[in-house]
Design a protein around this motif. Structure first.
Motif, short mmCIF file in Angstrom:
data_model
loop_
_atom_site.label_atom_id
_atom_site.label_comp_id
_atom_site.label_asym_id
_atom_site.label_seq_id
_atom_site.Cartn_x
_atom_site.Cartn_y
_atom_site.Cartn_z
N GLY A 132 0.81 -1.21 0.00
CA GLY A 132 0.00 0.00 0.00
C GLY A 132 0.84 1.26 0.00
O GLY A 132 0.52 2.24 -0.70
N ALA A 133 1.91 1.26 0.78
CA ALA A 133 2.80 2.43 0.83
C ALA A 133 3.45 2.66 -0.54
O ALA A 133 3.60 3.80 -0.99
CB ALA A 133 3.87 2.23 1.90
N TYR A 134 3.81 1.57 -1.18
CA TYR A 134 4.41 1.68 -2.51
C TYR A 134 3.43 2.31 -3.50
O TYR A 134 3.78 3.25 -4.23
CB TYR A 134 4.84 0.29 -2.99
N GLU A 135 2.19 1.81 -3.55
CA GLU A 135 1.20 2.35 -4.48
C GLU A 135 0.91 3.82 -4.18
O GLU A 135 0.75 4.64 -5.08
CB GLU A 135 -0.09 1.53 -4.40
N CYS A 136 0.83 4.15 -2.90
CA CYS A 136 0.54 5.53 -2.50
C CYS A 136 1.63 6.48 -2.97
O CYS A 136 1.36 7.52 -3.58
CB CYS A 136 0.39 5.59 -0.98
N LEU A 137 2.89 6.12 -2.71
CA LEU A 137 4.00 6.99 -3.08
C LEU A 137 4.18 7.03 -4.60
O LEU A 137 4.47 8.09 -5.17
CB LEU A 137 5.28 6.50 -2.40
N LYS A 138 3.97 5.91 -5.25
CA LYS A 138 4.16 5.87 -6.71
C LYS A 138 3.15 6.76 -7.42
O LYS A 138 3.48 7.43 -8.40
CB LYS A 138 4.04 4.43 -7.21
N HIS A 139 1.90 6.80 -6.92
CA HIS A 139 0.85 7.57 -7.58
C HIS A 139 0.80 9.02 -7.14
O HIS A 139 0.33 9.88 -7.88
CB HIS A 139 -0.51 6.92 -7.35
N HIS A 140 1.26 9.32 -5.94
CA HIS A 140 1.07 10.67 -5.40
C HIS A 140 2.36 11.38 -4.98
O HIS A 140 2.31 12.58 -4.71
CB HIS A 140 0.12 10.61 -4.20
N GLY A 141 3.47 10.66 -4.91
CA GLY A 141 4.70 11.28 -4.43
C GLY A 141 5.37 12.15 -5.48
O GLY A 141 5.21 11.93 -6.69
N SER A 142 6.12 13.14 -5.04
CA SER A 142 6.90 13.97 -5.97
C SER A 142 8.05 13.15 -6.54
O SER A 142 8.43 12.10 -6.01
CB SER A 142 7.46 15.19 -5.23
N ASP A 143 8.62 13.63 -7.62
CA ASP A 143 9.76 12.93 -8.23
C ASP A 143 10.91 12.81 -7.23
O ASP A 143 11.60 11.78 -7.20
CB ASP A 143 10.22 13.67 -9.49
N GLU A 144 11.12 13.85 -6.44
CA GLU A 144 12.21 13.82 -5.47
C GLU A 144 11.97 12.75 -4.40
O GLU A 144 12.88 11.99 -4.04
CB GLU A 144 12.37 15.19 -4.81
N LEU A 145 10.73 12.69 -3.89
CA LEU A 145 10.43 11.68 -2.88
C LEU A 145 10.54 10.27 -3.46
O LEU A 145 11.06 9.36 -2.80
CB LEU A 145 9.02 11.90 -2.32
#
Length: 575
Positions: A132-145
């Motif tokens: 879940g954390a992976y999907e969340c960051l992949k779809h909503h995280g900035s390029d830097e994050l």
């Protein structure tokens, strides 16, 4: 009596009933996912689970996690098993290759976590939120994050948490008070306390990535009250320069079960974090994580019930007591309790839920892959509809059955089940929390009926049931009965949608009953699929392997459908 994955049963559901390889190979990213590849992955997963994870079940419960000066020490063997887990690539199974993953279907990841939960629920809590954390960051995280954290989460080298709940804010996340103050460099300082944080502190990995719900706060900035004022932030345990973040574990909870998993009270004291997604849209970003977690919790229910059933079945095949009714006298002083109708009813009923629930959960895993990758927009839409409507049903129904069914399995042991020696009481204790976390089962029922079925008058649900019914033969008695159940669910959805504006409380009174009725209808459909593809018996296999749970479903499970429908109708009649 340690858990053993029944790969023959799992592969029958995947290959013979659901035709999973053919469905997945129609998706471009999984064109090479044939039967042999799936069997190889699941065989290796089964070996890892039985050799590395299952042996730690007892020690995790008996010793538990230790809280020492703000740090958490995992039970003996947990860290070594987790290091072997991520280094072997298991967390990265369904992650994209560009992020360090293997790019395999989400379905295979789902089966892996069913096995892990069955073998050792406490240990599995550690990697349980990675997907879940992976999907969340992949779809909503900035390029830097994403550049800094995504591959670490994808591979499982670093573990992640989901920090939502506060002492006053459980299911109602709109009450969250944790604050995030903007800084000139684009970061935020987070302050507040979160409770019930699984894996908030531990020694399994070098770093922990916290995803935290909070409200923007500062000079000239005041987030609106309620859910619309929440944003999501990434806060690491260790900063990029190696310094320790002011994120403190104040204590770990003493719990009914899951002693091998630390449930933490976390305090953020001006801890530096970065926003994930847009300001004020934290719940939208977080629900990507939560929805993925809810299917996995449903699979926890299947795994835990299977583990309980395996113990009870093995015990019943060894324990001799009074003679089986109707049996001739034998040379033995007593007969195996496995032959007693009371015990057969318990065991066959749980098997009906395991097999039918497994099919529905695996189908949901396939639909997730189709929703992501199918070239046809209409097919993606129907897959998304299935996942939206069925996921809360599976989460609630399968976790409820995990607890109550495990308790029934304990009953097979009699007094022996109530002592620790046999391990069945641990499964009962461990399974209870699945009805609570990732949205209580009552919240799942409200989500289904109030938020997903009634707003369109039941149209989406009707379309789903029509798709399932199209392949049924009305001339077949069992199929006709199932079609009648589908029709009843559609009719009640329409009636509730018409009555709700004049009685807003009505859907909330009957939401649990409606979810349960839908779960039973879906279970009946699943068993229809199983019976139509009934496998030939393997050498030495029990001739009643599939027929006994199918019979139990009809006699002991499905009669509840009419009861639930009657409850709803009675409530409607009194409005």
């Amino acid at each position: 009596m340690s858990y053993q994955p029944h790969l023959h049963d799992i592969c029958f559901i995947l290959h013979d009933v659901l035709k999973a390889p053919a469905q997945l190979q129609a998706l471009e990213p999984h064109a090479d996912c044939d039967i042999e590849l799936m069997r190889q992955v699941l065989d290796e997963a089964g070996k890892f689970v039985t050799q590395e994870v299952a042996p730690l079940q007892g020690v995790g419960d008996a010793i538990g996690c230790k809280f020492v000066d703000g740090s958490v020490i995992a039970p003996l063997g947990f860290k070594d098993a987790y290091q072997a887990f991520w280094q072997a690539g298991w967390p990265a199974l369904a992650c994209a290759p560009e992020d360090g993953g293997q790019g395999l279907p989400a379905l295979l990841e789902a089966v892996l976590y069913e096995m892990l939960s069955a073998a050792n629920h406490g240990w599995t809590m550690a990697p349980g939120l990675l997907h879940g954390a992976y999907e969340c960051l992949k779809h909503h995280g900035s390029d830097e994050l994403k550049a800094r954290y995504l591959s670490k989460i994808a591979t499982g080298e670093w573990l992640a948490t989901m920090c939502l709940t506060e002492p006053h804010a459980g299911s109602d996340l709109g009450l969250v008070r944790t604050k995030a103050m903007p800084q000139p460099d684009g970061s935020f300082l987070l302050s507040g306390t979160k409770i019930f944080i699984s894996g908030g502190e531990h020694d399994l990995t070098d770093n922990i990535v916290h995803l935290v719900l909070a409200r923007l706060h500062g000079p000239g900035i005041e987030a609106p009250p309620g859910p619309k004022g929440l944003s999501l932030f990434l806060v690491p345990k260790f900063m990029p320069d190696g310094t320790r973040s002011p994120v403190h574990c104040e204590r770990i909870e003493e719990k009914m079960g899951l002693h091998g998993s630390p449930t933490c009270v976390m305090r953020f004291d001006d801890a530096t974090g970065w926003i994930v997604g847009e300001p004020g849209r934290g719940l939208s970003a977080m629900f990507v994580m939560m929805n993925a977690a809810r299917l996995h919790v449903a699979l926890q229910g299947i795994g835990l019930l299977d583990a309980a059933w395996q113990k009870a079945d093995a015990y019943a095949r060894e324990r001799r007591q009074m003679r089986v009714p109707g049996q001739r006298n034998s040379a033995e002083a007593a007969d195996l309790i496995a032959g007693h109708p009371a015990i057969r009813r318990i065991l066959d009923t749980q098997r009906a839920w395991i097999d039918g629930g497994r099919l529905l959960a695996y189908k949901t895993g396939i639909e997730l892959d189709i929703a992501r990758h199918h070239p046809d927009a209409a097919r993606r839409g129907s897959a998304q509809r299935w996942c939206s409507l069925v996921t809360p049903v599976l989460k609630a129904a399968l976790t409820s059955q995990a607890f109550h069914g495990a308790s029934d399995c304990l009953q097979v042991f009699g007094g022996h089940g109530y002592v620790k020696e046999w391990g069945i009481e641990q499964i009962v204790r461990d399974s209870r929390v699945t009805m609570i976390y990732e949205g209580t089962n009552e919240v799942q029922a409200i989500d289904l009926l109030v938020r997903k079925v009634l707003p369109d008058g039941g149209s989406a649900l009707a379309a789903l049931l029509d798709e399932l019914g199209d392949a049924l033969d009305a001339g077949n008695a069992a199929h006709a009965e199932l079609l009648s159940r589908f029709a009843g669910l559609r009719s009640l959805a329409s009636a509730l949608a018409q009555a709700a504006p004049g009685n807003p409380e009505l859907p909330y009174w009957v939401a649990d009953d409606y979810l349960r009725a839908l779960a039973l209808a879906l279970l009946a459909w699943a068993w229809g699929q199983i019976e139509s593809a009934m496998p030939p018996l393997a050498s030495g296999e029990d001739a009643t392997r599939w027929t006994a749970p199918a019979s139990a479903l009809r006699h002991w499970v499905l009669p509840e459908f009419d009861m639930r429908m009657g409850i709803i109708k009675e409530r409607l009649d009194t409005t």
